[in-house]
Structures are given as C-alpha cells and as structure tokens.
Write an enzyme that holds these catalytic residues in place. Structure first.
Site, PDB file in Angstrom:
ATOM      1  N   SER A  44      20.953  58.203  63.189  1.00 41.36           N
ATOM      2  CA  SER A  44      20.104  57.014  63.224  1.00 41.36           C
ATOM      3  C   SER A  44      20.931  55.737  63.149  1.00 41.36           C
ATOM      4  CB  SER A  44      19.147  57.065  62.030  1.00 41.36           C
ATOM      5  OG  SER A  44      18.570  55.798  61.829  1.00 41.36           O
ATOM      6  N   GLU A  90      20.125  53.351  61.547  1.00 46.24           N
ATOM      7  CA  GLU A  90      20.030  52.887  60.156  1.00 46.24           C
ATOM      8  C   GLU A  90      21.351  53.103  59.418  1.00 46.24           C
ATOM      9  OE1 GLU A  90      17.402  51.544  57.924  1.00 46.24           O
ATOM     10  OE2 GLU A  90      16.942  50.815  59.931  1.00 46.24           O
ATOM     11  N   TYR A 105      17.347  56.934  52.856  1.00 48.95           N
ATOM     12  CA  TYR A 105      17.220  57.599  54.160  1.00 48.95           C
ATOM     13  C   TYR A 105      18.525  57.466  54.947  1.00 48.95           C
ATOM     14  CZ  TYR A 105      16.039  58.101  59.114  1.00 48.95           C
ATOM     15  OH  TYR A 105      16.042  58.456  60.438  1.00 48.95           O
TER      16      TYR A 105
HETATM   17  C1  LIG Z   1      16.279  54.117  63.715  1.00 51.32           C
HETATM   18  C2  LIG Z   1      15.302  54.149  62.599  1.00 51.32           C
HETATM   19  O1  LIG Z   1      14.064  53.565  63.054  1.00 51.32           O
HETATM   20  C3  LIG Z   1      13.001  53.599  62.143  1.00 51.32           C
HETATM   21  O2  LIG Z   1      13.288  52.886  60.960  1.00 51.32           O
HETATM   22  P1  LIG Z   1      12.937  51.360  60.758  1.00 51.32           P
HETATM   23  O3  LIG Z   1      13.826  50.508  61.598  1.00 51.32           O
HETATM   24  O4  LIG Z   1      12.950  51.102  59.311  1.00 51.32           O
HETATM   25  O5  LIG Z   1      11.472  51.279  61.382  1.00 51.32           O
HETATM   26  P2  LIG Z   1      10.154  50.546  60.901  1.00 51.32           P
HETATM   27  O6  LIG Z   1       9.293  50.486  62.077  1.00 51.32           O
HETATM   28  O7  LIG Z   1       9.565  51.187  59.702  1.00 51.32           O
HETATM   29  O8  LIG Z   1      10.645  49.091  60.476  1.00 51.32           O
HETATM   30  C4  LIG Z   1      11.243  48.221  61.388  1.00 51.32           C
HETATM   31  C5  LIG Z   1      11.418  46.865  60.764  1.00 51.32           C
HETATM   32  O9  LIG Z   1      10.132  46.275  60.616  1.00 51.32           O
HETATM   33  C6  LIG Z   1      10.046  45.647  59.343  1.00 51.32           C
HETATM   34  N1  LIG Z   1       8.630  45.532  58.936  1.00 51.32           N
HETATM   35  C7  LIG Z   1       7.965  44.389  58.727  1.00 51.32           C
HETATM   36  N2  LIG Z   1       6.717  44.641  58.339  1.00 51.32           N
HETATM   37  C8  LIG Z   1       6.603  45.994  58.319  1.00 51.32           C
HETATM   38  C9  LIG Z   1       5.520  46.839  57.999  1.00 51.32           C
HETATM   39  O10 LIG Z   1       4.425  46.409  57.654  1.00 51.32           O
HETATM   40  N3  LIG Z   1       5.760  48.182  58.107  1.00 51.32           N
HETATM   41  C10 LIG Z   1       6.974  48.681  58.515  1.00 51.32           C
HETATM   42  N4  LIG Z   1       7.132  50.028  58.605  1.00 51.32           N
HETATM   43  N5  LIG Z   1       8.021  47.884  58.796  1.00 51.32           N
HETATM   44  C11 LIG Z   1       7.814  46.552  58.704  1.00 51.32           C
HETATM   45  C12 LIG Z   1      10.850  46.559  58.440  1.00 51.32           C
HETATM   46  O11 LIG Z   1      11.216  45.887  57.261  1.00 51.32           O
HETATM   47  C13 LIG Z   1      12.004  46.901  59.358  1.00 51.32           C
HETATM   48  O12 LIG Z   1      12.986  45.927  59.259  1.00 51.32           O
HETATM   49  C14 LIG Z   1      12.730  55.034  61.802  1.00 51.32           C
HETATM   50  O13 LIG Z   1      12.430  55.746  62.950  1.00 51.32           O
HETATM   51  C15 LIG Z   1      13.956  55.661  61.148  1.00 51.32           C
HETATM   52  O14 LIG Z   1      13.692  57.033  60.960  1.00 51.32           O
HETATM   53  C16 LIG Z   1      15.124  55.474  61.992  1.00 51.32           C
HETATM   54  O15 LIG Z   1      15.980  56.334  62.097  1.00 51.32           O
END
Ligand SMILES: C[C@H]1O[C@H](OP(=O)(O)OP(=O)(O)OC[C@H]2O[C@@H](n3cnc4c(=O)[nH]c(N)nc43)[C@H](O)[C@@H]2O)[C@@H](O)[C@@H](O)C1=O
Length: 638
Positions: free
Chosen positions: A427, A429, A450
């Site tokens: 990832s 991440e 994670y």
């Molecule tokens: C590559 C990687 O990709 C994914 O991880 P992620 O990037 O954390 O994805 P996400 O959609 O949860 O967040 C993206 C961004 O969006 C911001 N954000 C704002 N407001 C909300 C909100 O309300 N919800 C969420 N979930 N995020 C929010 C949050 O803070 C972050 O900066 C997974 O597939 C992981 O498994 C993986 O490997």
C-alpha cells in the site's frame, strides 16, 4: 496533519452520516414520521390478522371438508388485502369442488402461488409485454411509461431481468401491470404480482403493434437462494447488474469455449500444476478439469478480490477464494460470477472457509487446491479503524502475510511445486509522511498501525524471496476506487452521499480532513497490474499509480458538480473523522510498472469520479423506490 484524540470518546461509524443526520432531522419530522409509522404499522397488523384469520379458517374448514364441500368466505378486515384473499378463497373452493386439492397442499401460500400461476396464464392471453431491459433488448422503462401515459389501457407486462424486489416496485411506478418474463436469478415475489394480476384481469384492450406480444416470450423462473440472500445489500446499480449478467454470460460462454479448446489440446499442453478430477452430481463422471491455471485469492469478497476474480476467469483461470466465516453473507461483490459448485464442470470460482489468523487452514487449502498463483489481498484495510484495533490489524495484515508465505514455503517443500507464485498487496500508505513522488526506492515512513503492518508484510515478502528463492512480488498500490469500494472510504462515502442527496434521501455529509491529497485510480485497472507482476520472468516489487494527486476537496468539487450540486451546501466537517496521524500527500511514480510490465491506467480521475457518481445515483433511485413503497425507511441504507 494530526487530529484531535477526542474522536475516541464514542464510536463513530463511517458511512453513517445518514444516521447522524437522522438524529438531527428527527425533531423536524417527528410528528409526521411517527404518524406515518403508526399508520403503516397498523396496516401491517391488519394484513397479518386478516391472513392469519384466513389461514385458521382454512384449517378449520379443511377438517370439515368431506361433509361440507362448500367453504364459506373469510371475514376480511383490511381493504387492501380483500381482493387477494377473496380471489384465493374462491380459487381454493373451485379446486376442492374439482377434487384437485390434496389436503397436504391446502394452505394459504400454496393457494396464492397456484392462483398466481393461473392468473399469469390468463394474463398472458390478454396482455402486452414491453421490453424494458436495455442491454439485451434495447428496451427502456421510459417506453413503458410512455405507452401507459399515451392512454393504453391493456395490461402491460414489464419484460425485465428481475433480480431484486425494488425492480417490481419500480416497474409499477412506470405503469406496468405485472413484472414478467425474464427473472433469471430470482423468483417474482407472489404478493405484489398476485394483486396486480388480479386487477389487470378486469382490463383488456387490443395490443398495439409496436409492443412485443407476450406469446413470443418464454417464461423461465429459476430460484437461486444464494442470490436472494443478498437482495437488499446489493451494492451495484441496475446498469451494473446488467453488465454483471453480461459478464456472467460471457464467462459461461468463455468457460464453454475454453473447455472445448483445452479438452481438444489437452494432450499437447501439459498444465504447469496439478490435475484434479471432479465427480458430477448428476450421476455421470464429470470430464477431467481442463489444464488451466489455478489461482488462490485471499480477500476475494473485497473490491480488489472481485475485480481480480473477473479478470482471471476471463483469462481462463480456475479461481479459489478463501473467505472468513461471518454471521451475514458478505459475498455481494462476487455473487454475479458465482455458479453453484454442484455444476462442477461449469463452476470456475470456488469459495472455502479459512482465515489469515489460522495457519493450519492456509496450508490445508494450498495442499488441496494446488494453486499456481496465490494473491494475498485480505486485510483489515481501513486506516482509521486500525487505530482502534491495532492488535487485530497487525495480526491479519502483518502476521497473516507471514503465515501465508510460510504455508506456501512449506507446501513447496513438501510437494516440490516450486513454480508457485505469490503476490502481496502492499500500500502507498507505507510511504506515509515521505514527500511525493513516491517510487519503489522511496523510504517508508508509516503513519498508522495499518501502514506499519503493511511495511512488515512487504519485508516478509522480500525476505521469503531472498531467503528461500520464492517467486514473491509486492504490488505497492496507491488508492484505487470503484463503485464497489466500501462505503466507509472517503471516495465512496462521498459518491453515495451525492446520489442520496440528489434523489432527496439525505441532505448532509459529515467528513474529516478535506486537504489530504491522494493518487486515486480505478481498481479494475489495478488488478491487471497484480497479474502482470506474476507473469514476469523474475519476481520484483512495483508501484502502481496514476501519477496524479487530488485533494478530498477536489473530489467533492467534481462529484457534486457533476450532478449540479454545490458541495459546500451539504458538507459538514466533523472532527471525529480526523485521524491521530494523517498522511498528507500521496502521488506515485509508476514508471517501473509502465516500463517493465507495460501497464498503464485506463481510467482518469474525472472519469472515475463520474463512474462512481453514476452508479450511486442509480443506487439511490432504487432506494427511493423502496422508500416510496414503504419497504424501507427514508434514512435507512440497505
Ligand atoms: C492505499 C490505501 O488507501 C486507502 O486508505 P486511505 O487513503 O486512508 O483511504 P480513505 O478513503 O479512508 O481516506 C482518504 C483520505 O480522506 C480523508 N478523509 C476525510 N474525511 C474522511 C472521511 O469522512 N472518511 C474517510 N475514510 N476518510 C476521510 C482521510 O483522512 C484520508 O486522508 C485504503 O484502501 C488503504 O487500505 C490503503 O491501502
């Protein structure tokens, strides 16, 4: 960017903004909502009472039937049920008089079904079928509506693939008298169809020439309970279901073709792995399985698992998926490609219970399935959730990977099957706070349990490659999304809300940090890269990314703007969605994958957002149909 820690004060489920909003809006609607519920509740009670009375009446009467052939009518309290009850009662009397009703079949629901069949036959003699299926018959619901509103009074049958209950209600709102004809995956629910069929018998008009006559159609109802179980949880829009059906048909056709081809060339193309024979359940010996490749996927029920499975099936693979036991089925994303394993020679995707936390199950399935390729996609994949359950996240993501690698290593050592290839889902991440652009040589700086666990899995994979010569690759995938994305990831959370706001089911969307920037691609494109990695001469690690980065705010602009809305009118910042440690900016450098694998993304950022919004607007329309029919609460998401 760090967020406040008070988010731990109470659990907060993402994707549940509808619930937050429900709390807020409840006071506005309290009275009318409560009245509506009371009304629906009392109607339901009446209906149940009427049905129960009717059933009891049938039981009482059946004990007297030999001496008293004429059965008296039931007393009916609910006006809505009266027609159905009377029709069924009269029908039952006719059957008894004709001595056509064995006592064991004398119950209300059996009667209702028989009555429905009889009505369907009559209906077919007087009605006209309107093709509403777009893909295969170039029809549309608009045709149906136009025909009805043009004053055509004859009963109209909506000719459609019936998959879910909402379609029945939808067909009715468009003027159909009865949904009909092509329910390939589920049976037509008795009740609405029965009522409608009864009403339509009173109407009869000559059939307009431009509507296909029903006699031309074949009615085929197949009941597949495993699909029915998922009805209300289905994540894809109607359009998508049709695509899925096409894929399923394509897959079946492809399977047939590949069976023929491989059977013909069986002798001159030895399979790289094992051969398995399957005994057919129809009494005969099933033909030996063709010598195709076998893939084993962990995390098959997830977004990536479902796309990868489709991709591999289309390449002629046999695909085995390991699934965890859970009290609810969570196979929605792969139901459309599921073929009952009793059709052993057709079923090319098979599911088995196992868990990355259970090493013995992993080794056992490797020994049984004898795969050529293993894709480790399973994870607790939510970054924010990993702060809440770090131990579990590490167990599944990090230790789970080494359990599987070790199972593969020991399987090879026991069987000599050294050609086996392993893919580890890494990832972006892992790069965490290291500034972009990030490539294979960029140092990792994980910012969550994670991400730290993914780093461990990455290095375990490298270690097994170096220590044991295992063919093992890490795919360092940047964010990849689709209409199948889980609803608690920010992209899908936004597009779900856009659909529901557009259709009037929701008005607010609660989000966290809008300035985080991500390299978002389409999941369907990314699974191809996974497969490509395992087809190379030597194993290696690859970054997979679009090389474009956009903030959450930019995503909002495109998504809301696409349907003519302004996100600022709807988005509310909620500090509970900020993370203890944020990853600010991810933007990949995927030049190695492009050069060595020949991979490149096909779907760009705007196209991706619009694809997701389109699907979620359709999904919201379906929800609206159910809400309008009183089948679902306005704020509830199925
Ligand atoms: C590559 C990687 O990709 C994914 O991880 P992620 O990037 O954390 O994805 P996400 O959609 O949860 O967040 C993206 C961004 O969006 C911001 N954000 C704002 N407001 C909300 C909100 O309300 N919800 C969420 N979930 N995020 C929010 C949050 O803070 C972050 O900066 C997974 O597939 C992981 O498994 C993986 O490997």
């Amino acid at each position: 960017m760090s967020g406040p820690l008070d988010r731990f004060a109470r659990p907060c489920f993402e994707g549940s903004s509808g619930n937050d909003e429900r709390r807020e809006r409840k006071s506005d609607f309290e009275n009318s909502e409560d009245q509506r519920r009371t009304r629906i509740g009392s109607l339901k009670k009446k209906a149940i009472n009427a049905s129960t009375k009717f059933k009891h009446s049938l039981k009482r009467k059946s004990s007297r039937r030999k001496s008293d052939v004429r059965v008296s009518s039931v007393s009916i309290e609910d006006v809505r049920d009266a027609e159905e009850l009377q029709a069924v009662d009269a029908f039952r009397q006719t059957l008894i008089l004709d001595e056509l009703l064995p006592e064991k079949h004398d119950d209300y629901h059996m009667m209702l079904r028989l009555k429905l069949l009889e009505l369907m036959r009559k209906v077919e003699q007087h009605a006209s079928a309107v093709l509403t299926d777009k893909k295969y018959f170039q029809g549309s619901f608009e045709n149906l509506e136009a025909i009805r509103s043009a004053g055509v009074k004859c009963p109209l049958l909506c000719k459609e693939f019936i998959i879910e209950a909402w379609q029945i209600y939808y067909a009715r709102t468009k003027g159909t008298s009865i949904p009909s004809a092509i329910p390939t995956t589920t049976s037509v629910p008795n009740r609405p169809a029965g009522l409608v069929a009864a009403q339509m018998l009173q109407q009869s008009q000559p059939q307009p020439a431009f509507i296909q006559s029903v006699e031309e159609s074949q009615v085929q109802v197949q009941h597949q309970p495993h699909l029915l179980q998922q009805q209300l949880q289905h994540q894809h829009s109607f359009t998508n279901q049709q695509q899925q059906q096409q894929q399923m048909l394509d897959h079946q056709q492809l399977t047939k073709q590949s069976e023929k081809k491989t059977m013909a060339s069986e002798n001159d193309t030895p399979r790289s792995g094992s051969t398995t024979t399957v005994t057919a359940t129809n009494g005969g010996e099933a033909p030996p399985l063709p010598k195709h490749k076998i893939a084993l996927i962990t995390g098959i029920t997830g977004q990536d698992g479902s796309y990868l499975t489709e991709f591999l099936l289309n390449k002629g693979y046999e695909v085995h998926g390991l699934i965890r036991r859970s009290s609810n089925f969570n196979t929605q994303r792969i139901n459309h490609i599921y073929i009952d394993p009793h059709n052993a020679h057709k079923a090319r995707m098979k599911l088995h219970y196992a868990d990355l936390t259970d090493a013995s199950s992993l080794r056992r399935w490797l020994d049984t399935i004898l795969p050529d390729e293993v894709y480790n996609l399973a994870a607790q994949s939510h970054v924010a959730v990993s702060f809440e359950i770090p131990d579990y996240t590490a167990d599944v993501v990090a230790t789970g990977a080494v359990r599987l690698l070790e199972a593969v290593r020991s399987h090879i050592s026991a069987t000599g099957r050294s050609h086996i290839r392993y893919y580890q889902a890494g990832s972006s991440e892992m790069f965490g706070s290291t500034p972009p652009p990030q490539s294979e040589s960029t140092p990792f700086h994980p910012r969550s349990p994670y991400a730290a666990s993914k780093c461990a899995a990455h290095w375990y994979t490298v270690n097994y490659r170096e220590a044991y010569g295992l063919y093992a690759c890490n795919g360092i995938l940047f964010n990849h999304e689709s209409p199948r994305r889980g609803e608690n990831f920010v992209t899908r959370k936004i597009t779900r809300a856009v659909g529901r706001i557009k259709i009037g089911l929701q008005s607010k969307l609660f989000l966290g940090n809008l300035q985080a920037s991500r390299d978002w691609g389409f999941a369907g494109d990314y699974v191809e890269a996974m497969w490509m990695m395992l087809q190379q001469e030597k194993p290696d690690d690859y970054v997979v990314a679009t090389e474009e980065s956009h903030t959450v705010e930019e995503f909002l602009e495109v998504a809301f703007g696409y349907v003519g809305l302004n996100w600022k009118d709807h988005v509310v910042i909620d500090k509970r969605y900020f993370r203890p440690a944020e990853v600010d900016n991810l933007k990949g450098d995927s030049s190695k994958a492009r050069k060595v694998l020949g991979w490149k993304p096909r779907v760009g950022f705007e196209q991706l957002v619009k694809m997701m919004v389109d699907e979620d607007v359709e999904l919201a329309k379906r929800e609206k149909v159910l809400v309008d029919a009183g089948y679902m609460d306005a704020q509830q998401q199925p």
